[in-house]
Enzyme design. Structure first.
Site, PDB file in Angstrom:
ATOM      1  N   ARG A 131     -13.119  14.769   6.857  1.00 49.68           N
ATOM      2  CA  ARG A 131     -14.008  14.565   5.525  1.00 49.68           C
ATOM      3  C   ARG A 131     -15.103  15.229   6.025  1.00 49.68           C
ATOM      4  O   ARG A 131     -15.501  14.741   6.698  1.00 49.68           O
ATOM      5  CB  ARG A 131     -13.325  14.206   4.917  1.00 49.68           C
ATOM      6  CG  ARG A 131     -11.825  13.961   3.967  1.00 49.68           C
ATOM      7  CD  ARG A 131     -12.702  12.814   2.880  1.00 49.68           C
ATOM      8  NE  ARG A 131     -11.020  12.017   3.052  1.00 49.68           N
ATOM      9  CZ  ARG A 131     -10.587  10.929   3.076  1.00 49.68           C
ATOM     10  NH1 ARG A 131     -11.978   9.904   2.554  1.00 49.68           N
ATOM     11  NH2 ARG A 131      -9.699  10.185   3.207  1.00 49.68           N
ATOM     12  N   HIS A 160     -18.384   1.128   6.792  1.00 44.88           N
ATOM     13  CA  HIS A 160     -17.283   1.121   7.020  1.00 44.88           C
ATOM     14  C   HIS A 160     -16.420   2.861   7.799  1.00 44.88           C
ATOM     15  O   HIS A 160     -16.436   3.707   7.259  1.00 44.88           O
ATOM     16  CB  HIS A 160     -15.861   0.984   6.008  1.00 44.88           C
ATOM     17  CG  HIS A 160     -14.653   0.828   5.901  1.00 44.88           C
ATOM     18  ND1 HIS A 160     -14.369   0.397   6.169  1.00 44.88           N
ATOM     19  CD2 HIS A 160     -13.855   1.998   6.731  1.00 44.88           C
ATOM     20  CE1 HIS A 160     -12.514   0.423   6.350  1.00 44.88           C
ATOM     21  NE2 HIS A 160     -12.567   1.210   6.715  1.00 44.88           N
ATOM     22  N   GLY A 171     -16.689   1.061  14.290  1.00 41.70           N
ATOM     23  CA  GLY A 171     -17.411   0.104  14.049  1.00 41.70           C
ATOM     24  C   GLY A 171     -16.757  -1.094  14.787  1.00 41.70           C
ATOM     25  O   GLY A 171     -17.525  -2.109  15.314  1.00 41.70           O
ATOM     26  N   HIS A 173     -13.637   2.156  -0.258  1.00 41.66           N
ATOM     27  CA  HIS A 173     -12.833   1.404   0.772  1.00 41.66           C
ATOM     28  C   HIS A 173     -14.173  -0.172  -0.301  1.00 41.66           C
ATOM     29  O   HIS A 173     -14.509  -0.652   0.198  1.00 41.66           O
ATOM     30  CB  HIS A 173     -14.171   1.689   1.448  1.00 41.66           C
ATOM     31  CG  HIS A 173     -13.930   2.327   2.450  1.00 41.66           C
ATOM     32  ND1 HIS A 173     -14.181   3.880   3.364  1.00 41.66           N
ATOM     33  CD2 HIS A 173     -12.448   2.216   2.462  1.00 41.66           C
ATOM     34  CE1 HIS A 173     -14.155   4.648   4.422  1.00 41.66           C
ATOM     35  NE2 HIS A 173     -12.725   4.212   4.142  1.00 41.66           N
ATOM     36  N   ASN A 180       0.766  -1.284   0.218  1.00 37.24           N
ATOM     37  CA  ASN A 180       0.179  -0.110  -0.140  1.00 37.24           C
ATOM     38  C   ASN A 180       0.687   1.469   0.058  1.00 37.24           C
ATOM     39  O   ASN A 180       1.751   1.710   1.035  1.00 37.24           O
ATOM     40  CB  ASN A 180      -0.717  -0.052   0.998  1.00 37.24           C
ATOM     41  CG  ASN A 180      -2.334   1.283   1.130  1.00 37.24           C
ATOM     42  OD1 ASN A 180      -1.823   1.832   0.253  1.00 37.24           O
ATOM     43  ND2 ASN A 180      -2.440   0.902   1.409  1.00 37.24           N
ATOM     44  N   GLU A 192      -8.443  -5.422   4.952  1.00 35.98           N
ATOM     45  CA  GLU A 192      -8.068  -4.933   3.289  1.00 35.98           C
ATOM     46  C   GLU A 192      -6.955  -5.721   2.802  1.00 35.98           C
ATOM     47  O   GLU A 192      -6.607  -6.393   1.535  1.00 35.98           O
ATOM     48  CB  GLU A 192      -7.841  -3.972   3.105  1.00 35.98           C
ATOM     49  CG  GLU A 192      -9.324  -2.746   3.318  1.00 35.98           C
ATOM     50  CD  GLU A 192      -9.005  -1.185   3.663  1.00 35.98           C
ATOM     51  OE1 GLU A 192      -9.348  -0.772   3.324  1.00 35.98           O
ATOM     52  OE2 GLU A 192      -9.159  -0.981   4.864  1.00 35.98           O
ATOM     53  N   ARG A 251     -11.853   8.740  20.488  1.00 35.29           N
ATOM     54  CA  ARG A 251     -11.528   7.925  21.344  1.00 35.29           C
ATOM     55  C   ARG A 251     -11.325   9.609  22.153  1.00 35.29           C
ATOM     56  O   ARG A 251     -11.567   9.387  23.235  1.00 35.29           O
ATOM     57  CB  ARG A 251     -10.142   7.151  20.831  1.00 35.29           C
ATOM     58  CG  ARG A 251     -10.299   6.061  20.968  1.00 35.29           C
ATOM     59  CD  ARG A 251      -8.677   4.556  21.098  1.00 35.29           C
ATOM     60  NE  ARG A 251      -8.508   5.809  19.918  1.00 35.29           N
ATOM     61  CZ  ARG A 251      -7.555   4.682  18.962  1.00 35.29           C
ATOM     62  NH1 ARG A 251      -6.789   4.059  19.823  1.00 35.29           N
ATOM     63  NH2 ARG A 251      -6.845   5.870  17.746  1.00 35.29           N
TER      64      ARG A 251
HETATM   65  P1  ADP Z   1      -8.609   4.335   8.877  1.00 39.69           P
HETATM   66  O1  ADP Z   1      -9.063   4.449   8.042  1.00 39.69           O
HETATM   67  O2  ADP Z   1      -6.672   5.912   8.754  1.00 39.69           O
HETATM   68  O3  ADP Z   1      -7.918   3.068   8.713  1.00 39.69           O
HETATM   69  P2  ADP Z   1      -9.360   3.542  11.263  1.00 39.69           P
HETATM   70  O4  ADP Z   1     -10.435   2.201  10.811  1.00 39.69           O
HETATM   71  O5  ADP Z   1      -8.125   2.415  12.015  1.00 39.69           O
HETATM   72  O6  ADP Z   1      -8.934   4.241   9.884  1.00 39.69           O
HETATM   73  O7  ADP Z   1     -10.234   3.999  12.044  1.00 39.69           O
HETATM   74  C1  ADP Z   1      -9.504   5.279  12.998  1.00 39.69           C
HETATM   75  C2  ADP Z   1     -10.595   4.817  14.580  1.00 39.69           C
HETATM   76  O8  ADP Z   1     -11.578   4.716  15.029  1.00 39.69           O
HETATM   77  C3  ADP Z   1     -10.755   6.658  14.357  1.00 39.69           C
HETATM   78  O9  ADP Z   1     -11.576   7.953  15.219  1.00 39.69           O
HETATM   79  C4  ADP Z   1     -10.093   5.875  16.237  1.00 39.69           C
HETATM   80  O10 ADP Z   1     -10.322   7.014  17.434  1.00 39.69           O
HETATM   81  C5  ADP Z   1     -11.489   4.386  16.630  1.00 39.69           C
HETATM   82  N1  ADP Z   1     -11.336   4.176  16.937  1.00 39.69           N
HETATM   83  C6  ADP Z   1      -9.674   2.590  17.338  1.00 39.69           C
HETATM   84  N2  ADP Z   1     -10.331   2.114  18.741  1.00 39.69           N
HETATM   85  C7  ADP Z   1     -11.105   2.698  19.622  1.00 39.69           C
HETATM   86  C8  ADP Z   1     -11.635   2.395  20.114  1.00 39.69           C
HETATM   87  N3  ADP Z   1     -11.587   1.861  21.571  1.00 39.69           N
HETATM   88  N4  ADP Z   1     -12.637   3.471  20.833  1.00 39.69           N
HETATM   89  C9  ADP Z   1     -14.249   3.684  19.958  1.00 39.69           C
HETATM   90  N5  ADP Z   1     -12.973   4.888  18.876  1.00 39.69           N
HETATM   91  C10 ADP Z   1     -11.316   3.688  18.329  1.00 39.69           C
END
Ligand code: ADP
Length: 487
Positions: free
Chosen positions: A212, A179, A304, A151, A7, A360, A256
């Site tokens: 975004r 997603h 999610g 996605h 990637n 992915e 978070r």
């Molecule tokens: P990307 O699109 O960069 O792959 P991710 O799928 O890693 O992003 O998602 C990042 C988001 O998920 C951030 O907003 C992060 O705060 C949230 N996140 C990750 N772990 C937790 C958690 N344990 N509780 C709440 N939110 C979380």
């Protein structure tokens, strides 16, 4: 069999070597500051060293934009490289970096087959009704302005996992996948095909994301361009990098941190979370209507997969639609690479809800392998499937035939059809719709257990009825039409 998944981002390469069948990860790593401290070619020298003698059997590259050209993954050769280059204006920040990665990988691994896997390809099935923006068609064509969706690799992967978990074939399921990560998108998946998705021509459209904006009135963008001191680049930057959760909270793009701050009364954090949830629920409702119902809702991505409170906010009060959320199961749900699917619904819920750990890299590895297998020469014996297109016609029950033609009339064969035992009859009826009528439409035989009228798309507009595409015999809920016969 091992696949190196690459990637190539704006200034970094994320990579994994994995076995597509077992999912086992043999190596993984991140090479940063490319273009600053290192060139792309040097980055692959580092990668080769990191692999420590492990030579992958194939390489799969994530490519962001495949435009209208790529409907599936593609084995990389010169024409494919040129076609990816041609898609670059659609993703000027991403495709050139993906290409730089591919070119460096081809130098570093000259004998290893390489495959491009596109974020857009899963959405190649979007029908025109969902991919078209309602702007003049000639302008849309000239500038390739349409919805492509992104996605795709993740939506496809979680759909397959959901089908596996539910023990039902994917081609019988209507799914909505959310997603929710830093980037976020929704996808309506009908029988395995993407039917609608929330990201559009670019990944900016749709849900509220980390930075975004998601959906915004194009008029608001024009207003800013005309009335603020921001130029196109600054508005671009604002919408992509300073909006979403970050923009609304004026605190953070990271959920978070926002959950933490909201718990201490931060108004901006609460507002950002509320808007994120509202937008996600709005798309859920829209996609239920688009699909005409839903069998399962999937939540994936960092939010999610990990945030039970967000899942609860998004999935609550959907009892009217048939989803009974299991609060305890939701609290306990921790989807992982080992156990990727977690149940969120009550056992007696008609609509299922699942938190699924997306992967992915694994999906890219699997598609790379599948593409290599498919590109082998086909065996000599190939099955032929006959396809016929029929003109407008109808099937009748014996009772309806008697009403239209009289009790003593007999259905008279006029010409046999290609299907054994089926025939066109001498008898014809008139179709009467709210707008117009079509006279002299032939009855086919033999009699059936249901009346069924089959017309073309043009006929449906001419008659003024909505005639959906259906499996033969499944006439429930179809638009009614008046039939007129001599009796
Ligand atoms: P990307 O699109 O960069 O792959 P991710 O799928 O890693 O992003 O998602 C990042 C988001 O998920 C951030 O907003 C992060 O705060 C949230 N996140 C990750 N772990 C937790 C958690 N344990 N509780 C709440 N939110 C979380």
């Amino acid at each position: 069999m091992s696949v190196l998944v690459v990637n190539s981002g704006s200034s970094s390469i994320k990579y994994q070597v994995l076995e597509p069948d077992s999912g086992a990860v043999l190596r993984s790593g991140l090479i940063e500051r490319i273009g600053i401290d290192t060139s792309w070619d040097q980055a692959f020298e580092i990668l080769l060293k990191d692999l420590d003698g492990l030579i992958p059997d194939a390489i799969g590259h994530r490519v962001v934009h495949g435009g209208e050209t790529f409907r599936s993954a593609a084995l990389i050769d010169e024409p494919v490289l040129n076609a990816i280059k041609a898609c670059s204006p659609l993703a000027p920040l991403h495709n050139p970096k993906n290409l730089a990665g591919i070119e460096a990988a081809r130098k570093a691994f000259p004998d290893t087959p390489q495959v491009a896997v596109f974020d857009t390809a899963f959405h190649a099935t979007l029908p025109a009704a969902s991919h078209a923006y309602a702007i003049p068609t000639s302008i849309a064509r000239e500038y390739q302005v349409r919805r492509y969706g992104f996605h795709g690799t993740s939506h496809h992967y979680v759909a397959l996992k959901a089908a596996e978990y539910l023990g039902r074939p994917l081609n019988e399921l209507r799914l909505i996948s959310l997603h929710l990560g830093n980037g976020a998108s929704a996808c309506a998946i009908e029988y395995g095909h993407s039917l609608d998705t929330s990201m559009g021509m670019t990944p900016l459209e749709g849900l509220v994301m980390g930075t975004r904006s998601g959906d915004i009135d194009a008029g608001a963008v024009l207003h800013l361009l005309k009335n603020s001191n921001m130029g196109a680049d600054e508005v671009d930057q604002m919408l992509n990098k300073q909006s979403g959760l970050l923009g609304l909270s004026e605190l953070s793009s990271d959920l978070r941190e926002l959950e933490e701050a909201a718990g201490q009364g931060h108004a901006g954090a609460r507002q950002a979370i509320a808007a994120f949830v509202h937008r996600a629920r709005k798309y859920l409702g829209a996609y239920m209507a688009v699909l005409g119902g839903v069998d399962a809702i999937i939540l994936t991505g960092g939010i999610g997969e990990n945030s039970a409170p967000m899942r609860q906010r998004i999935l609550q009060r959907l009892n009217f639609a048939g989803l009974l959320l299991d609060e305890t199961a939701n609290q306990d749900a921790r989807p992982s690479h080992e156990v990727p699917v977690a149940r969120l619904h009550m056992p007696n819920s008609r609509v299922k809800a699942l938190a699924i750990k997306t992967n992915e890299e694994l999906m890219i590895a699997k598609q790379t392998l599948a593409t290599l297998t498919e590109s082998q020469p086909l065996p000599a014996a190939r099955k032929t499937i006959p396809i016929a297109v029929s003109g407008r016609h109808l099937h009748l029950t014996r009772e309806s035939f008697a009403i239209l033609f009289g009790d003593s009339a007999e259905l008279q064969a006029y010409k046999p059809l290609s299907q054994p035992g089926q025939f066109a009859s001498h008898q014809k009826v008139n179709l009467i719709g709210p707008r117009n009528r079509i006279d002299g439409v032939r009855v086919l035989g033999p009699f059936r257990s249901k009346n069924q009228v089959e017309i073309s798309r043009t006929d449906e507009f001419f008659l003024g009825i909505d005639a959906p595409i259906r499996d033969s015999g499944r006439t429930e809920g179809s638009a009614p039409i008046i039939l007129e016969g001599p009796a």
